[in-house]
Design an enzyme around this catalytic site. Sequence first.
Site, short mmCIF file in Angstrom:
data_model
loop_
_atom_site.label_atom_id
_atom_site.label_comp_id
_atom_site.label_asym_id
_atom_site.label_seq_id
_atom_site.Cartn_x
_atom_site.Cartn_y
_atom_site.Cartn_z
N HIS A 1 8.77 -26.63 1.00
CA HIS A 1 8.09 -27.75 0.34
C HIS A 1 6.96 -27.24 -0.54
O HIS A 1 6.05 -27.99 -0.88
CB HIS A 1 7.55 -28.72 1.40
CG HIS A 1 8.63 -29.35 2.21
ND1 HIS A 1 9.02 -30.67 2.08
CD2 HIS A 1 9.46 -28.81 3.15
CE1 HIS A 1 10.00 -30.92 2.92
NE2 HIS A 1 10.30 -29.80 3.57
N LYS B 1 -13.81 0.01 -3.34
CA LYS B 1 -14.85 0.39 -2.38
C LYS B 1 -15.98 1.12 -3.09
O LYS B 1 -17.17 0.87 -2.85
CB LYS B 1 -14.27 1.33 -1.31
CG LYS B 1 -13.31 0.67 -0.36
CD LYS B 1 -12.98 1.65 0.76
CE LYS B 1 -11.76 1.22 1.53
NZ LYS B 1 -11.24 2.24 2.42
N GLU C 1 0.82 -1.22 0.00
CA GLU C 1 0.00 0.00 0.00
C GLU C 1 0.85 1.26 0.00
O GLU C 1 0.39 2.32 -0.40
CB GLU C 1 -0.94 0.02 1.22
CG GLU C 1 -2.15 -0.89 1.06
CD GLU C 1 -3.27 -0.62 2.05
OE1 GLU C 1 -3.06 0.12 3.04
OE2 GLU C 1 -4.37 -1.16 1.84
#
Length: 470
Positions: free
Chosen positions: A345, A460, A324
């Site tokens: 792994h 948003k 951000e």
Amino acid sequence: MASPLLTYDASAATRYLSPGRLDQLRSSIEAARDETLNDVTLWQSGEAVPKEKDPLDAGFIQWPEELLLNLNEQGDDSLVARIERCAARLRETADSVVVLGIGGSYMGMRAMFEALNNPFHNEQSREERKGVPRIYFEGWNVDSDNQKALLDLLDARAAAAKDSSAPTGRTAVIVISKSGRTLETAAAFRNFRALLERRFGDDVQQLIVPVTGDAGRLRDLANDAKFEDVFSIPDGIGGRFSVLTPVGLLPAAVAGIDIRSLLQGAADMTEHLRSADYGSNAILDYTAVSHAFEIDQGMTTRILSTWGCKLEAIGLWYDQLLSESLGKHELGATPLTVVNTRDLHSRGQQHQEGRRDKLITNVLPGQTSSEPLTLPGREDDFDQLNKFADYKLPRILQAAIDGTNKAYADDNRPTADIALPTINAHTVGQLFQMLMLATVVEGRLVGTNPYGQPGVEAYKKNMNAFLAES
Ligand code: PA5
């Protein structure tokens, strides 16, 4: 208790940079440090901020020092003491605490809880937890099943409690939102508030603690509803830089974490930024090395390779911080957290043989917090591990770290280390502040304003529009 400062060592990486490259960066890195520190003065002066620096959320830099000074001068009237009193009250009144928040109002708390509490904290009895409530995190999603499962669990606990005024069946909610209008958190708050109102009636004023900015819907509610405690998120400290404000300190204190040590660790790191020379300054050196590999060698993926389960959530907090802050103007490295040896792994194959676009920074946990386990010997030696019998697990971990670094080095892949002396509140405070400061210094170095996150608004806006249409 204060621990030594964490260290940053990039000696295994710098041989891949051109000779003198880090020396060449010295003056611009030092200028970026000066700008970062001068921004505090500019921010404190209240003068108009130049357009390219707006927003300027430099308040986090000296905040830990200010809070400790305030504690020293004001004692019981200080913010730290008020947070600790509220935390003690919640511990006595409730056995479950739900922390509601998202992004910067969530990631840091989760990181502290996972780093500093027993990994099976919520499974322990109240006695084993020494009266510290079970801690849950919600309000960071819109996942109906997840939220319902927690609501049902807490509801059942309340129903089963013989004495409705005893802490055992009671839940408290810390609702955190700086803007007070983040949909995910607000929607979850409605549901958890309704549960508390139904189960605990008028006691909700003691059981709900808002942590919010000075204006907004949550602040309005806090003013109207007369909750016993309300905490402010200071102006000039952005969400992802707010972990050491009441946003993180209140839940941390509830969880029994020593918040004074957290602050001291962060204050020590700010002082380290000011006083340590380039070349022995963890913040400046980390910034210079990460920047040089990105610019010179296209290493645009920064892997925070954490060597302990307790550190993974700090890595996820850093993923948000870096993304951000610097992921703007089509620039900014991509952060990625791994926890080893699990991810050896999984992602390990790609890190060993994939594109050469990755700089790996190990985060080493130092001494274990409890007596190290030993690999037991067995008479039947069915798995042929007796050759390592009586080895302590940290010795096996160290072999994994050394083996992995060597494998990368053998293929000319750079690694660097951030080494913590141990994982405790003081070193976690240091690590938070180191990574926040490094992010801002790098922003100043490359000319990206590290504060603000205009890109987050797009989803948003669309989400609200779709909701209004449907
Ligand atoms: O870094 C930030 O500012 C964001 O990640 C915010 O913390 C996040 O969007 C939540 O915002 P708020 O605390 O206003 O609910």
